[in-house]
Design a protein around this motif. Structure first.
Motif, PDB file in Angstrom:
ATOM      1  N   ASP A   1       3.456   7.873  22.966  1.00 17.19           N
ATOM      2  CA  ASP A   1       2.463   6.930  22.451  1.00 17.19           C
ATOM      3  C   ASP A   1       3.118   5.690  21.863  1.00 17.19           C
ATOM      4  OD1 ASP A   1       0.114   8.046  23.212  1.00 17.19           O
ATOM      5  OD2 ASP A   1      -0.504   8.757  21.242  1.00 17.19           O
ATOM      6  N   LEU A   2       4.205   5.867  21.158  1.00 18.11           N
ATOM      7  CA  LEU A   2       4.914   4.723  20.597  1.00 18.11           C
ATOM      8  C   LEU A   2       5.415   3.798  21.701  1.00 18.11           C
ATOM      9  CD1 LEU A   2       6.230   3.094  18.340  1.00 18.11           C
ATOM     10  CD2 LEU A   2       8.154   4.700  18.400  1.00 18.11           C
ATOM     11  N   GLU A   3       5.941   4.365  22.759  1.00 12.51           N
ATOM     12  CA  GLU A   3       6.418   3.563  23.891  1.00 12.51           C
ATOM     13  C   GLU A   3       5.278   2.741  24.496  1.00 12.51           C
ATOM     14  OE1 GLU A   3       8.515   4.248  28.288  1.00 12.51           O
ATOM     15  OE2 GLU A   3       8.489   5.873  26.809  1.00 12.51           O
ATOM     16  N   ILE A   4       4.110   3.365  24.634  1.00 14.06           N
ATOM     17  CA  ILE A   4       2.944   2.664  25.171  1.00 14.06           C
ATOM     18  C   ILE A   4       2.506   1.545  24.232  1.00 14.06           C
ATOM     19  CG2 ILE A   4       0.506   2.900  25.785  1.00 14.06           C
ATOM     20  CD1 ILE A   4       1.184   5.805  26.647  1.00 14.06           C
ATOM     21  N   SER A   5       2.487   1.817  22.945  1.00 13.99           N
ATOM     22  CA  SER A   5       2.077   0.802  21.973  1.00 13.99           C
ATOM     23  C   SER A   5       3.003  -0.406  22.002  1.00 13.99           C
ATOM     24  CB  SER A   5       2.039   1.394  20.557  1.00 13.99           C
ATOM     25  OG  SER A   5       1.026   2.364  20.428  1.00 13.99           O
TER      26      SER A   5
ATOM     27  N   ALA B   1       9.501  11.920  15.224  1.00 11.62           N
ATOM     28  CA  ALA B   1       9.586  10.859  16.237  1.00 11.62           C
ATOM     29  C   ALA B   1       9.489   9.484  15.580  1.00 11.62           C
ATOM     30  CB  ALA B   1       8.475  11.035  17.263  1.00 11.62           C
ATOM     31  N   LEU B   2       8.583   9.342  14.600  1.00  6.66           N
ATOM     32  CA  LEU B   2       8.443   8.042  13.939  1.00  6.66           C
ATOM     33  C   LEU B   2       9.620   7.743  13.013  1.00  6.66           C
ATOM     34  CD1 LEU B   2       4.648   7.614  13.101  1.00  6.66           C
ATOM     35  CD2 LEU B   2       5.950   6.821  15.082  1.00  6.66           C
ATOM     36  N   LYS B   3      10.185   8.767  12.392  1.00  4.59           N
ATOM     37  CA  LYS B   3      11.371   8.538  11.554  1.00  4.59           C
ATOM     38  C   LYS B   3      12.547   8.079  12.408  1.00  4.59           C
ATOM     39  CE  LYS B   3      12.188   8.844   7.835  1.00  4.59           C
ATOM     40  NZ  LYS B   3      12.132   7.813   6.761  1.00  4.59           N
TER      41      LYS B   3
ATOM     42  N   VAL C   1       9.980   0.842  14.411  1.00  3.46           N
ATOM     43  CA  VAL C   1       8.854   0.976  13.485  1.00  3.46           C
ATOM     44  C   VAL C   1       9.365   0.670  12.081  1.00  3.46           C
ATOM     45  CG1 VAL C   1       7.287   2.636  12.377  1.00  3.46           C
ATOM     46  CG2 VAL C   1       7.571   2.662  14.858  1.00  3.46           C
ATOM     47  N   LYS C   2       8.615  -0.132  11.353  1.00  2.34           N
ATOM     48  CA  LYS C   2       9.042  -0.465   9.989  1.00  2.34           C
ATOM     49  C   LYS C   2       8.515   0.531   8.949  1.00  2.34           C
ATOM     50  CE  LYS C   2       9.695  -5.454  10.595  1.00  2.34           C
ATOM     51  NZ  LYS C   2       9.269  -6.812  10.149  1.00  2.34           N
TER      52      LYS C   2
ATOM     53  N   ARG D   1       0.318  14.743  17.600  1.00  2.00           N
ATOM     54  CA  ARG D   1       0.795  15.596  16.503  1.00  2.00           C
ATOM     55  C   ARG D   1       2.190  16.150  16.749  1.00  2.00           C
ATOM     56  NH1 ARG D   1      -2.962  12.938  14.221  1.00  2.00           N
ATOM     57  NH2 ARG D   1      -5.023  13.874  13.981  1.00  2.00           N
ATOM     58  N   THR D   2       2.675  16.029  18.006  1.00  2.00           N
ATOM     59  CA  THR D   2       3.984  16.587  18.340  1.00  2.00           C
ATOM     60  C   THR D   2       5.009  15.474  18.567  1.00  2.00           C
ATOM     61  OG1 THR D   2       3.590  16.597  20.730  1.00  2.00           O
ATOM     62  CG2 THR D   2       2.840  18.533  19.473  1.00  2.00           C
TER      63      THR D   2
END
Length: 337
Positions: free
Chosen positions: A87-91, A126-128, A136-137, A79-80
């Motif tokens: 998490d994105l780096e791990i994915s 972070a996702l933006k 990320v698309k 959430r932060t």
């Protein structure tokens, strides 16, 4: 396979995708072979999550050498800002890819959680940033809560929504219609009602009758499941009158004992998250994910056994479930120690 467009992503995908939750319990070679079989049969949408154990990495192994475009979707309960970046780096490492097509906020339960996600130090930023960097698309959201998804649809922050829908959980139909009008992709989870339904072809064809749905993602961990589920989208046949009668019978039989996770039973005076308890019992009993479900149930702050049978929940349930008896069953299965 029938193709539909995933909303504003403009990505054409087969209506049957691959749900990545159950492969986490399989040996590596078995899991990889199941995913590869699905790809060979025409699947081009795969959904996983950081919370699904080893699922992302196993899917990444299966995708190596696959020469056709496959839409990779995953999700995080972070959430932060900092947690989502990690998490994105791990994915990205797990999938062994340079870009993830769709990254989703996993199981958002309340508007307070969504406000945190969208805040200055929230996970959305972070996702933006990742989207601007080409990592990320698209960005999506998943939830079991009708009101939360309804609110999210009004924000215009998301390209997709993911919500339960099946023969006994039809409460999302209004959301799907609204999403279609806003050109937001609709991903269907829990097509087999958490394992309560045993006719995969019938269950999936029921979902495909709804034109506002983009893709359904049944979990698959056996070859026969891949064949049966994909056949529903490859050789699609509209439901016959006899099949509609069979569906009505299923609704009547399961309707008195199946939690739709609407949340109207809450708050519990003892603090029990009643829908979460029932959800984990379903995974434990019907998905053969005993360790995964047990660990998540154990993490709940209040257990089913804490029910004092006050009955406050039952009059609120629109499906007239015998919640007190159902909680006893959860405690019996998940609190054996």
């Amino acid at each position: 396979m029938i193709q539909r467009t995933l909303g504003k992503t403009n990505f054409d995908i087969g209506v049957i995708g691959f749900g990545g939750i159950p492969i986490q319990r399989l040996p590596e070679d078995k899991a990889v072979s199941i995913v590869k079989l699905a790809l060979e049969k025409g699947v081009n949408f795969i959904d996983s999550a950081r919370a699904y154990g080893d699922s992302e990495r196993l899917i990444g192994l299966a995708l190596k050498g696959h020469n056709k475009k496959c839409f990779i979707a995953t999700k995080s309960m972070s959430r932060t800002y900092d947690a989502m970046k990690k998490d994105l780096e791990i994915s990205l490492k797990n999938f062994d890819c340079g870009v993830i097509d769709l990254y989703q906020f996993h199981l958002v339960k309340t508007k307070g959680q969504l406000d945190q996600i969208m805040g200055p130090d929230g996970a959305y930023r972070a996702l933006k940033e990742a989207q601007e960097q080409g990592l990320v698309k698209e960005i999506g959201i998943t939830s079991h809560d009708f009101d939360l998804i309804n609110y999210a649809l009004d924000t215009d922050y998301f390209s997709t929504i993911q919500f339960p829908y099946n023969i006994v959980e039809s409460q999302g139909e209004a959301l799907f219609k609204k999403a279609a009008k806003k050109n937001i992709g609709v991903i269907i989870m829990k097509p087999m009602a958490g394992g309560a339904l045993d006719n995969g072809n019938l269950a999936i064809r029921y979902i495909l009758e709804n034109p506002n749905i983009s893709v359904v993602i049944p979990g698959m961990d056996e070859e026969k499941q891949v064949e049966e589920n994909l056949n529903a989208g490859i050789n699609y046949i509209p439901l016959s009158e006899d099949e509609k009668d069979a569906i009505d019978k299923i609704k009547r039989e399961l309707g008195t004992k199946f939690c739709r996770r609407c949340g109207y039973c809450l708050p519990c005076p003892q603090g029990i998250d009643i829908p979460a308890a029932f959800l984990m019992e379903g995974y434990f009993t019907r998905y053969d994910l005993t360790e995964w479900a047990q660990s998540r149930y154990d993490a709940l702050p209040h257990k089913a056994s804490e029910c004092i049978e006050c009955g406050a929940c039952e009059p609120r349930c629109p499906y007239n479930l015998q919640i007190r008896d159902m909680l006893k069953d959860v405690a019996l299965k998940l609190e054996k120690r």
